[in-house]
Structures are given as structure tokens and as C-alpha cells.
Write an enzyme that holds these catalytic residues in place. Structure first.
Site, mmCIF file in Angstrom:
data_model
loop_
_atom_site.group_PDB
_atom_site.id
_atom_site.type_symbol
_atom_site.label_atom_id
_atom_site.label_comp_id
_atom_site.label_asym_id
_atom_site.label_seq_id
_atom_site.Cartn_x
_atom_site.Cartn_y
_atom_site.Cartn_z
ATOM 1 N N LYS A 13 18.740 -89.949 -39.077
ATOM 2 C CA LYS A 13 19.294 -89.417 -37.424
ATOM 3 C C LYS A 13 19.905 -90.437 -36.833
ATOM 4 O O LYS A 13 21.165 -89.779 -36.689
ATOM 5 C CB LYS A 13 18.038 -89.363 -36.734
ATOM 6 C CG LYS A 13 16.781 -88.406 -37.114
ATOM 7 C CD LYS A 13 15.778 -88.003 -36.317
ATOM 8 C CE LYS A 13 14.656 -89.789 -35.552
ATOM 9 N NZ LYS A 13 14.049 -89.584 -36.605
ATOM 10 N N ARG A 88 9.994 -86.741 -28.703
ATOM 11 C CA ARG A 88 9.078 -86.685 -30.125
ATOM 12 C C ARG A 88 6.849 -86.272 -29.969
ATOM 13 O O ARG A 88 6.205 -86.845 -30.834
ATOM 14 C CB ARG A 88 8.780 -88.184 -30.530
ATOM 15 C CG ARG A 88 9.372 -89.362 -31.454
ATOM 16 C CD ARG A 88 9.162 -90.998 -31.465
ATOM 17 N NE ARG A 88 9.474 -91.250 -33.075
ATOM 18 C CZ ARG A 88 10.546 -91.462 -32.692
ATOM 19 N NH1 ARG A 88 11.429 -90.973 -32.396
ATOM 20 N NH2 ARG A 88 10.388 -92.351 -33.878
ATOM 21 N N ARG A 122 16.240 -100.750 -45.295
ATOM 22 C CA ARG A 122 16.985 -100.440 -44.661
ATOM 23 C C ARG A 122 17.828 -102.248 -43.855
ATOM 24 O O ARG A 122 17.146 -102.197 -43.484
ATOM 25 C CB ARG A 122 16.455 -99.385 -43.614
ATOM 26 C CG ARG A 122 17.738 -99.384 -42.148
ATOM 27 C CD ARG A 122 17.019 -97.670 -41.665
ATOM 28 N NE ARG A 122 16.142 -97.956 -41.192
ATOM 29 C CZ ARG A 122 15.284 -97.132 -40.150
ATOM 30 N NH1 ARG A 122 16.158 -95.831 -40.081
ATOM 31 N NH2 ARG A 122 15.082 -96.717 -39.320
ATOM 32 N N ARG A 151 14.751 -104.359 -39.639
ATOM 33 C CA ARG A 151 13.769 -104.413 -38.061
ATOM 34 C C ARG A 151 12.395 -104.527 -38.268
ATOM 35 O O ARG A 151 11.956 -104.020 -39.860
ATOM 36 C CB ARG A 151 14.066 -102.356 -38.106
ATOM 37 C CG ARG A 151 14.756 -102.077 -37.339
ATOM 38 C CD ARG A 151 14.845 -100.881 -36.155
ATOM 39 N NE ARG A 151 13.866 -100.236 -36.305
ATOM 40 C CZ ARG A 151 13.943 -98.630 -36.495
ATOM 41 N NH1 ARG A 151 15.120 -97.747 -36.406
ATOM 42 N NH2 ARG A 151 12.180 -98.094 -36.314
ATOM 43 N N ARG A 162 4.140 -94.853 -38.838
ATOM 44 C CA ARG A 162 4.948 -94.437 -38.100
ATOM 45 C C ARG A 162 5.744 -92.828 -38.966
ATOM 46 O O ARG A 162 5.313 -91.632 -38.317
ATOM 47 C CB ARG A 162 6.352 -94.345 -38.794
ATOM 48 C CG ARG A 162 6.853 -96.206 -37.507
ATOM 49 C CD ARG A 162 7.908 -96.993 -38.230
ATOM 50 N NE ARG A 162 8.870 -96.165 -37.767
ATOM 51 C CZ ARG A 162 10.284 -96.748 -38.568
ATOM 52 N NH1 ARG A 162 10.189 -98.127 -39.374
ATOM 53 N NH2 ARG A 162 11.182 -96.103 -38.688
#
Ligand code: ADP
Length: 209
Positions: A13, A88, A122, A151, A162
């Protein structure tokens, strides 16, 4: 055009929203980015949000709803925007319905088996870009030269939490927006450029109307 990007963590996203924002000159509103900025700056909001984010849990609805309501009132949102990471939960979607008429919800679908590798590999840059270690990047951002970082919530244990939160709290939004005839599915398992083309087509078709 008022657009929502929906998808599991790691669906792409943020990457797609950054590109669409550049191409169509629409503001990219990422609640995750706003929360992380507040954590970095040590604001009251940041302190409140940090423990939820670190645990892979959602920040309470009323907190994020307030953030988004404030942001949507800014002048740059008058001609549309891209929402990334909001709503969300169904409660967030209902709150959004009170202040905005959304034109389309792009659901970036991606197989759960791809997600952990995508997220743990990532690397982020403060300029907003993100990369995957498989791209053969070094320690610095190819675009702006700043040092890349991972992160805190991109560690494997947190990613699993998550994903579970996504399944139970966010995935029901697909039905919520399908009932309003707004959902357009895009295959997030495809390479970034192909996903980008699919999304661009949705926007081009809308702009032709
Ligand atoms: P991703 O899409 O990769 O999971 P985000 O950057 O969108 O990452 O969000 C990171 C974290 O920020 C979430 O796990 C959650 O704790 C918090 N967050 C972001 N947006 C929301 C939201 N709309 N409601 C509640 N929490 C949120």
C-alpha cells in the site's frame, strides 16, 4: 478522486500510494506515517501510540479518527486524496463515511505466505521511499542518499501479530465496501510496476468519466 488503499501489511500500500501521489498529485495520507512521525518527535500522541504499534496492535479508533478528520480538513485535500492504512476497522470506516464520500477502494490482495518475507526484508527511508533487500540496495537510499532503516514493528514476531489483527479487524472492510459497490481488486502478488499500472488504470478510468 478520494481513494482508499486496502490490503494486509506488506501488500504494498505505502509503495503504491507514494507513486500514485506523485503521478496524480494527490496527497498521500498514511496514518502509520503520521503516528511514526509523532513517535519520533516524542509528542503526547506518539507516546500514546507507541506501545500499540510495537505490539502489532491497532491504535484506538478515536485517536486515529481524530487524526484523519483533522488532516482531511486541510486545503490540499479539496481535490481528493489517497488513504493508506485508514480505515482499518469498521468503526473507522463508519466515522469516515460521516466526513467523506469515497470514490473507490482498491483492495491489494496478496498471499499470506509472501507477507513475512516482504516485511522483514523491508527497509525504509525518511524521504518516504521503501525498498526490499532483494533489490540489492545498500545502506543508503538510492533516491536521496539518507541512511535506510528497518521499522521497529517489521520484526517477525510483530508481523505475525499484525497479520492476525488484519484478518480479524481489517479484512471485514472488504465486505463493508463491497456492499457499497466500491471495491476494485488488484493482484498484489505481481511486480510493483504491474500493480501500479493496474491502479493507474482505475484512476484514469475514473478521470475519464
Ligand atoms: P502496515 O500497513 O505495513 O501494517 P502502517 O504503517 O500502515 O503499516 O501501520 C503501522 C502500525 O500503525 C499499525 O500496526 C498500527 O499499530 C498503527 N496504525 C496505523 N494506522 C492505523 C489505523 N488506521 N488504526 C489503528 N492503528 C493504526
Amino acid at each position: 478522486m478520494k481513494l482508499i488503499l486496502l490490503g494486509a501489511p506488506g501488500a504494498g500500500k505505502g509503495t503504491q500510494a507514494t507513486r500514485i501521489s506523485d503521478k496524480y498529485n494527490l496527497p498521500h495520507i498514511s496514518t502509520g506515517d503520521i503516528l511514526r512521525k509523532n513517535i519520533k518527535e516524542g509528542t503526547k500522541l506518539g507516546v500514546q501510540a507507541k506501545s500499540f504499534i510495537d505490539a502489532g496492535q491497532l491504535v484506538p479508533d478515536e485517536v486515529v479518527i481524530n487524526i484523519v478528520n483533522d488532516r482531511l480538513q486541510q486545503a490540499d485535500c479539496n481535490n481528493g486524496y489517497i488513504l493508506d492504512g485508514f480505515p482499518r476497522t469498521v468503526a473507522q470506516a463508519e466515522a469516515l463515511d460521516k466526513v467523506a464520500k469515497i470514490d473507490a477502494v482498491i483492495n491489494i490482495a496478496v498471499d499470506a505466505s509472501l507477507i513475512v518475507n516482504r516485511i522483514t526484508g523491508r527497509r525504509m527511508c525518511a524521504c518516504g521511499e521503501s525498498y526490499h533487500i532483494s533489490m540489492g540496495i545498500g545502506d543508503t537510499c538510492p533516491k536521496c542518499g539518507a541512511k535506510l532503516y528497518q521499522r521497529d514493528d517489521d520484526k517477525e514476531e510483530t508481523v505475525k501479530a499484525r497479520m492476525q489483527v488484519y484478518d480479524t479487524q481489517t479484512a471485514p472492510l472488504i465486505d463493508y465496501y463491497t456492499a457499497k459497490n466500491l471495491v476494485i481488486d488488484v493482484d498484489g502478488g505481481k511486480p510493483l510496476n504491474e500493480v501500479f499500472e493496474q491502479i493507474s488504470k482505475v484512476i484514469d478510468d475514473y478521470n475519464k468519466k
